[in-house]
Design a protein around this motif. Structure first.
Motif, short mmCIF file in Angstrom:
data_model
loop_
_atom_site.label_atom_id
_atom_site.label_comp_id
_atom_site.label_asym_id
_atom_site.label_seq_id
_atom_site.Cartn_x
_atom_site.Cartn_y
_atom_site.Cartn_z
N ASP A 173 -2.40 2.41 -4.24
CA ASP A 173 -3.06 3.22 -2.71
C ASP A 173 -3.22 1.97 -1.74
N GLU A 174 -3.85 0.83 -2.19
CA GLU A 174 -4.20 -0.06 -1.34
C GLU A 174 -3.44 -1.29 -1.49
N PRO A 185 0.77 -1.28 -0.12
CA PRO A 185 0.06 0.11 0.04
C PRO A 185 0.88 1.34 0.05
N GLU A 186 0.53 2.27 -0.79
CA GLU A 186 0.93 3.51 -0.98
C GLU A 186 2.37 3.51 -1.63
N SER A 187 2.87 2.19 -2.33
CA SER A 187 4.09 2.30 -3.05
C SER A 187 4.02 2.64 -4.53
N LYS A 188 4.95 2.87 -5.17
CA LYS A 188 4.96 3.43 -6.43
C LYS A 188 6.35 3.27 -7.23
#
Length: 222
Positions: A99-100, A51-54
């Motif tokens: 996001d999730e 979650p919240e990684s990119k």
């Protein structure tokens, strides 16, 4: 780096038995199925986004093809929920993340370099009426390959005899292939000249299959 780089041999990987390996980006981990090259590579990989990684913004010099296996993948072009099939051809670019959190099956540097057809599809929406216990969606077809998504009822048998090599990912359920049980996450690659014969297990199976492309395998140019 070379992983399962001999395209003249049959390869089976039970991906759930592989460790997740850190990528250069925090929160993004990989299970490598085949690979020729380092960070710029002809590669087939499972990628897990926390979650919240990119990933940072990047261009697809050799093209990118992926399936969202769980969660919701995202980039500046929109949200891609579980079951989405995407083709980003050479010259496209994006900033991927989640996001999730999500997991994707992704193939890099395996396009015709002149291909400019970009699209996304919900695979289940493309399924045709079942025949002999098998519903098939043709996701993509060109001079180099054919990509399908298939739902098999319990005990249904599927045979593929196309030339050019065959690749399969089990997305759900299980299949028996040559006496070996391939469960969810199993990945199979057959060289040119071999036939795919699978029979779905008691819970049926959902499989992604690509044919014709193995003979076109090449090392990416940087």
């Amino acid at each position: 780096m070379e992983i399962n780089a001999d395209f003249n041999t049959r390869v089976v990987v039970h991906s759930d038995q592989l460790e997740w390996v850190s990528s250069p980006m925090p929160g993004v981990h990989r299970r490598m199925l085949d690979r020729i090259g380092d960070e710029v590579a002809r590669a087939t990989t499972l990628v897990r986004f926390a979650p919240e990684s990119k990933f940072s913004a990047h261009a697809h010099t050799g093209g990118e093809e992926f399936i969202v296996l769980d969660g919701v993948f995202q980039d500046e072009h929109g949200d891609y929920p579980t079951g989405t099939y995407v083709r980003n051809p050479p010259t496209t670019s994006h900033t991927p993340g989640s996001d999730e959190g999500c997991t994707i099956f992704v193939k890099l540097w395996q396009f015709d370099l002149e291909d400019r057809t970009q699209f996304r599809k919900t695979m289940a929406d493309e399924l045709a009426t079942p025949v002999d216990g098998i519903a098939t969606a043709e996701l993509h077809r060109d001079d180099f390959e054919v990509v399908t998504y298939n739902h098999l009822d319990a005990g249904a048998a599927l045979t593929k005899t196309e030339t050019g090599g065959i690749e399969m990912l089990v997305i759900g359920g299980s299949v028996n292939e040559g006496g070996e049980i391939l469960g969810k996450g199993a990945w199979l690659r057959l060289p040119d000249g071999q036939t795919l014969n699978i029979t779905a297990g008691d819970d049926g199976a959902k499989v992604w299959i690509k044919t014709g492309h193995i003979v076109h395998a090449k090392t990416p140019s940087v």
